[in-house]
Scaffold this motif. Sequence first.
Motif, PDB file in Angstrom:
ATOM      1  N   ASP A 166       0.845  -1.184   0.000  1.00  0.00           N
ATOM      2  CA  ASP A 166       0.000   0.000   0.000  1.00  0.00           C
ATOM      3  C   ASP A 166       0.884   1.238   0.000  1.00  0.00           C
ATOM      4  O   ASP A 166       2.025   1.205   0.468  1.00  0.00           O
ATOM      5  N   VAL A 167       0.351   2.359  -0.510  1.00  0.00           N
ATOM      6  CA  VAL A 167       1.133   3.590  -0.510  1.00  0.00           C
ATOM      7  C   VAL A 167       0.277   4.776  -0.074  1.00  0.00           C
ATOM      8  O   VAL A 167      -0.918   4.846  -0.380  1.00  0.00           O
ATOM      9  N   PHE A 168       0.922   5.685   0.643  1.00  0.00           N
ATOM     10  CA  PHE A 168       0.401   7.031   0.859  1.00  0.00           C
ATOM     11  C   PHE A 168       1.321   7.965   0.077  1.00  0.00           C
ATOM     12  O   PHE A 168       2.531   8.012   0.334  1.00  0.00           O
ATOM     13  N   VAL A 169       0.762   8.701  -0.874  1.00  0.00           N
ATOM     14  CA  VAL A 169       1.533   9.649  -1.684  1.00  0.00           C
ATOM     15  C   VAL A 169       1.320  11.046  -1.111  1.00  0.00           C
ATOM     16  O   VAL A 169       0.187  11.533  -1.057  1.00  0.00           O
ATOM     17  N   LEU A 170       2.391  11.699  -0.685  1.00  0.00           N
ATOM     18  CA  LEU A 170       2.328  13.026  -0.093  1.00  0.00           C
ATOM     19  C   LEU A 170       2.988  14.014  -1.046  1.00  0.00           C
ATOM     20  O   LEU A 170       4.198  13.937  -1.280  1.00  0.00           O
ATOM     21  N   GLN A 171       2.219  14.925  -1.625  1.00  0.00           N
ATOM     22  CA  GLN A 171       2.793  15.908  -2.542  1.00  0.00           C
ATOM     23  C   GLN A 171       3.489  17.002  -1.739  1.00  0.00           C
ATOM     24  O   GLN A 171       2.869  17.660  -0.897  1.00  0.00           O
ATOM     25  N   ILE A 172       4.786  17.182  -1.980  1.00  0.00           N
ATOM     26  CA  ILE A 172       5.596  18.114  -1.201  1.00  0.00           C
ATOM     27  C   ILE A 172       5.754  19.452  -1.920  1.00  0.00           C
ATOM     28  O   ILE A 172       5.453  20.511  -1.366  1.00  0.00           O
ATOM     29  N   GLU A 173       6.236  19.421  -3.159  1.00  0.00           N
ATOM     30  CA  GLU A 173       6.419  20.643  -3.944  1.00  0.00           C
ATOM     31  C   GLU A 173       6.010  20.363  -5.385  1.00  0.00           C
ATOM     32  O   GLU A 173       6.079  19.220  -5.868  1.00  0.00           O
ATOM     33  N   GLY A 218       0.510  19.398  -0.198  1.00  0.00           N
ATOM     34  CA  GLY A 218      -0.399  19.168   0.919  1.00  0.00           C
ATOM     35  C   GLY A 218      -1.435  18.100   0.665  1.00  0.00           C
ATOM     36  O   GLY A 218      -2.087  17.625   1.600  1.00  0.00           O
ATOM     37  N   ASP A 219      -1.609  17.694  -0.613  1.00  0.00           N
ATOM     38  CA  ASP A 219      -2.560  16.630  -0.938  1.00  0.00           C
ATOM     39  C   ASP A 219      -1.944  15.263  -0.628  1.00  0.00           C
ATOM     40  O   ASP A 219      -0.729  15.075  -0.713  1.00  0.00           O
ATOM     41  N   VAL A 220      -2.827  14.302  -0.321  1.00  0.00           N
ATOM     42  CA  VAL A 220      -2.391  12.930  -0.045  1.00  0.00           C
ATOM     43  C   VAL A 220      -3.293  11.962  -0.808  1.00  0.00           C
ATOM     44  O   VAL A 220      -4.513  12.095  -0.805  1.00  0.00           O
ATOM     45  N   LEU A 221      -2.669  10.993  -1.436  1.00  0.00           N
ATOM     46  CA  LEU A 221      -3.387   9.938  -2.157  1.00  0.00           C
ATOM     47  C   LEU A 221      -3.011   8.601  -1.540  1.00  0.00           C
ATOM     48  O   LEU A 221      -1.828   8.279  -1.425  1.00  0.00           O
ATOM     49  N   TYR A 222      -4.028   7.838  -1.133  1.00  0.00           N
ATOM     50  CA  TYR A 222      -3.799   6.472  -0.621  1.00  0.00           C
ATOM     51  C   TYR A 222      -4.223   5.471  -1.678  1.00  0.00           C
ATOM     52  O   TYR A 222      -5.322   5.569  -2.249  1.00  0.00           O
ATOM     53  N   LEU A 223      -3.338   4.488  -1.959  1.00  0.00           N
ATOM     54  CA  LEU A 223      -3.645   3.417  -2.894  1.00  0.00           C
ATOM     55  C   LEU A 223      -3.342   2.074  -2.249  1.00  0.00           C
ATOM     56  O   LEU A 223      -2.216   1.847  -1.782  1.00  0.00           O
ATOM     57  N   PRO A 224      -4.311   1.159  -2.232  1.00  0.00           N
ATOM     58  CA  PRO A 224      -4.002  -0.201  -1.771  1.00  0.00           C
ATOM     59  C   PRO A 224      -3.071  -0.888  -2.766  1.00  0.00           C
ATOM     60  O   PRO A 224      -2.985  -0.506  -3.933  1.00  0.00           O
ATOM     61  N   ARG A 225      -2.357  -1.907  -2.320  1.00  0.00           N
ATOM     62  CA  ARG A 225      -1.466  -2.635  -3.215  1.00  0.00           C
ATOM     63  C   ARG A 225      -2.276  -3.219  -4.370  1.00  0.00           C
ATOM     64  O   ARG A 225      -3.417  -3.650  -4.210  1.00  0.00           O
ATOM     65  N   GLY A 226      -1.665  -3.191  -5.539  1.00  0.00           N
ATOM     66  CA  GLY A 226      -2.319  -3.731  -6.727  1.00  0.00           C
ATOM     67  C   GLY A 226      -2.991  -2.703  -7.607  1.00  0.00           C
ATOM     68  O   GLY A 226      -3.260  -2.982  -8.781  1.00  0.00           O
ATOM     69  N   SER A 238       8.487  18.429  -9.548  1.00  0.00           N
ATOM     70  CA  SER A 238       7.584  17.805  -8.572  1.00  0.00           C
ATOM     71  C   SER A 238       8.384  16.965  -7.585  1.00  0.00           C
ATOM     72  O   SER A 238       9.268  16.193  -7.983  1.00  0.00           O
ATOM     73  N   ILE A 239       8.078  17.155  -6.309  1.00  0.00           N
ATOM     74  CA  ILE A 239       8.644  16.303  -5.256  1.00  0.00           C
ATOM     75  C   ILE A 239       7.483  15.697  -4.484  1.00  0.00           C
ATOM     76  O   ILE A 239       6.616  16.424  -3.985  1.00  0.00           O
ATOM     77  N   HIS A 240       7.448  14.375  -4.427  1.00  0.00           N
ATOM     78  CA  HIS A 240       6.461  13.742  -3.547  1.00  0.00           C
ATOM     79  C   HIS A 240       7.110  12.626  -2.756  1.00  0.00           C
ATOM     80  O   HIS A 240       8.115  12.042  -3.178  1.00  0.00           O
ATOM     81  N   LEU A 241       6.552  12.384  -1.607  1.00  0.00           N
ATOM     82  CA  LEU A 241       6.963  11.270  -0.763  1.00  0.00           C
ATOM     83  C   LEU A 241       5.981  10.134  -0.939  1.00  0.00           C
ATOM     84  O   LEU A 241       4.767  10.353  -1.002  1.00  0.00           O
ATOM     85  N   THR A 242       6.500   8.925  -1.008  1.00  0.00           N
ATOM     86  CA  THR A 242       5.659   7.740  -0.968  1.00  0.00           C
ATOM     87  C   THR A 242       5.968   6.964   0.307  1.00  0.00           C
ATOM     88  O   THR A 242       7.109   6.547   0.520  1.00  0.00           O
TER      89      THR A 242
END
Length: 402
Positions: A166-173, A218-226, A238-242
């Motif tokens: 699973d991932v949480f995508v955090l948009q940083i810049e 500041g936006d966050v996207l959650y995706l389950p595995r698959g 673009s910089i984002h954290l996963t």
Amino acid sequence: MTTSRTELKDSGATAGAGVLETRLTGGLPRERFARDIWARTALLTRGASDFSDLFSSAAVDELISRRGLRTPFLRVAKNGSTLHESSFTSSAGVGATISDQLDDTALWREFADGSTLVLQALQRTWGPVAELSAGLSAELGHPVQANAYVTPPQNRGFDDHYDVHDVFVLQIEGTKRWIIHSPVHPDPLRDQPWTDRRSAVAEAAKDEPRIDTVLEPGDVLYLPRGWLHAAEAQGAVSIHLTLGVHSWTRYALAEQLARSALAALRDDPWTRGTLPLGADGPGGELDMVRQRLVAAVTETDPGPLFHRERRRQGRPAPLGPLAQHKAVDGLRPDSPVRLRAALEARLVGGRLTTRVGWLDFTENDLPSVVSLLDGEVRTAGDLGVALVERLLRAGVLLPAGQ
């Protein structure tokens, strides 16, 4: 105090609203996330949090140019392919004969040419991300890894694919467009990567997406595995954290159960016996072995193996050797100490097992050990100075200020 049936563990999770609710889901209660979202569906949260304290372009530059990172702490991708590490690493120079440290000049050239820089395992190299990852892992009960993806304008690092976590995508810049499709293989295991279903993924990516959106800071996207996804930077870097959540599955529990059952059968003389001479195949032996195996599965307890694997796949909170030495050397009855976070500490009977080893305790010490498992600050005098010194030396306790 009777302890033969006692089984306690450190809670680890923050009391009240934790990382999930306060930083990732815009105030969505943990219970609702667990019931409606977790491992079920995607979730887009606009303006979930201000992540400027967490990571930034300055952090990227410092990690690449000043920290002496080596592979695999960074990889480079372009147009769906990963570059060989020799194209962006070099010798560390005088005094450090290491050939695979990051070459900041080479990385600048690759980035300027459209490559995405992927800083991996930030939970080991960047303090604020490490703290957030540890907090989320404690809340979810699953290991968490953090990567940063730094993409030039109008470029994408990877084609449509799915992750086995699973991932949480955090948009940083900057901003990034995300195109999301439903799974072609729901809930993939860790050894079932998207490359095993490359053609199905490519075909599904032609369908109408479930989500087509641009993430802003500041936006966050959650995706389950698959869940299939591809992302492309827009008009700026673009910089984002996963935050990758390596979920424990029922299959993983079944693996531990099978291992425990097989370990039990090793102690069964009949099972260790040789098959009859000249046997063409298992024949009737197979039915008898199956019965023994079913009995072993029914009777065995996979708990110890499961917890051991959980401890192996995570790391405890940082420990500073010099601060620890100072705490031991200057230990007094009024010295404040606390349990080291993320130890996965479990007390069963008189034995405490943790990520840094195990310790046995006498009946007299057990009340003090039990009191430590809530993570609250205690003084050495309250617990017993000799006990505290032992736990400090073992890396189980830390000075309260560390």
